[in-house]
Design an enzyme around this catalytic site. Structure first.
Site: not given
Length: 358
Positions: A44, A49, A164, A66
């Site tokens: 992202g 990840t 999100d 992450k």
């Protein structure tokens, strides 16, 4: 080569070459002397990840690593970043006691990068599920809401806004079918806010969320609990239509999604979804509790409507049976459910009204 190491894209190849964990991917080299990196799960705007396994624990359980990569330019900003990361990670740790939120197993920083170690939940995202099987039915989407709204209730009770919610961040566990909410924006928001401010970037670069799923107040950097309700409503529309919100036309006057003609659902459920995705905060549901109550009322009204429905009998009743049926509404010793009692009262009221008019 292990069974998780699959064919990778060009962008993933770049990650493998540019990051420490990427270079370990598919090898027997261990991260922090315990984690064997198996594959890239995603990338992202704020990090990467990876899927890994803990080689020190019995059974070598899988986990998710992450890696958040803030670009901090001075020591003071770095110190604040460390403090905020630890604070937000602790919040995630407290939330992880819920069965529909992945548990936080560890967090730390190494060489200017932050790492979260979380429970791995095997399964498919709702985005992939819809791509593979097509749009969902009204009943299926209602069940989804009933499964997820208590999770939002739990988050908001702990003063956490997810920021999100979207089909890609909702996972159906392959073991028991439960819906799991992943990829919280809280940690990312704190870090990006601090890092962008450290290099004097405009405030609008601090937005956390996804276009189409995030409501206007979130773009203005003022998310509220109702912002999660909006994103959840858009997710329901995606499930019903298999269309991204950016594929729809928008109402010129209100800016709201024109989705109603794309679905075949009951009027009452359409009203609920419509209120979930209102642009104006005053017109939108304020909390998960309000949506749950509306869904509960809809279920009650549906049952009541079926009680009021009169159809011709498919078989003949003798006089004795008819008398017993009529008496059951008058006899206080015969139990009737509340919905049936209400329906009976409405029928009597309609009968009296009709006789008065005649």
């Amino acid at each position: 080569m292990n069974r998780f190491f699959q064919k990778i894209t060009n962008s993933q190849q770049s990650i493998l070459q540019q990051t420490q964990l990427g270079q370990m991917c598919g090898s027997k080299q261990l991260f922090r002397d315990r984690y064997e990196i198996l594959q890239i799960l995603g990338r992202g705007g704020f990090g990467i990840t990876f899927l890994a396994k803990n080689t020190l624990l019995p059974g070598n359980p899988l986990c998710v690593i992450k890696q958040l990569c803030p670009k901090v330019t001075n020591p003071q900003s770095w110190q604040r970043a460390c403090m905020r990361f630890e604070k937000e990670a602790r919040t995630l740790g407290q939330l992880g006691s819920h069965s529909q939120i992945p548990m936080l197993l560890d967090y730390f920083q190494v060489n200017g990068e932050f790492f979260l170690i979380q429970e791995y939940v095997p399964g498919l995202t709702l985005a992939r599920e819809v791509r593979e099987t097509g749009p969902k039915s009204e009943a299926s989407v209602k069940q989804f809401l009933q499964d997820l709204l208590p999770v939002l209730q739990y988050l908001h009770k702990h003063r956490v806004i997810h920021r999100d919610i979207k089909p890609q961040n909702l996972l159906r566990c392959e073991y028991d079918g439960r819906i799991v909410l992943i990829d919280f924006g809280a940690v990312k928001e704190q870090l990006v806010d601090l890092c962008e401010n450290s290099i004097n970037q405009p405030a609008n670069t601090n937005f956390i969320g996804t276009r189409g799923f995030a409501p206007p107040e979130q773009f203005s950097l003022r998310p509220v609990y109702a912002s999660d309700i909006y994103a959840l409503g858009v997710t329901c529309i995606y499930m019903l239509t298999a269309k991204s919100p950016l594929e729809f036309e928008y109402e010129a006057n209100t800016g709201e999604i024109s989705w109603q003609k794309e679905v075949n659902i009951s009027y009452s459920f359409a009203q609920i979804l419509g209120k979930m995705v209102k642009i104006a905060l005053n017109d939108r549901f304020k909390s998960a509790d309000e949506v749950m109550k509306a869904l509960g009322n809809q279920s009650y009204l549906t049952t009541l409507a079926s009680c009021l429905t009169t159809q011709k009998s498919t078989h003949k009743l003798d006089h004795k049976s008819i008398t017993q049926h009529q008496n059951s509404h008058e006899n206080p010793n015969v139990y009737l459910p509340p919905v049936a009692r209400t329906a009976s009262a409405i029928r009597k009221w309609r009968g009296r009204l009709k006789s008065t008019k005649s």
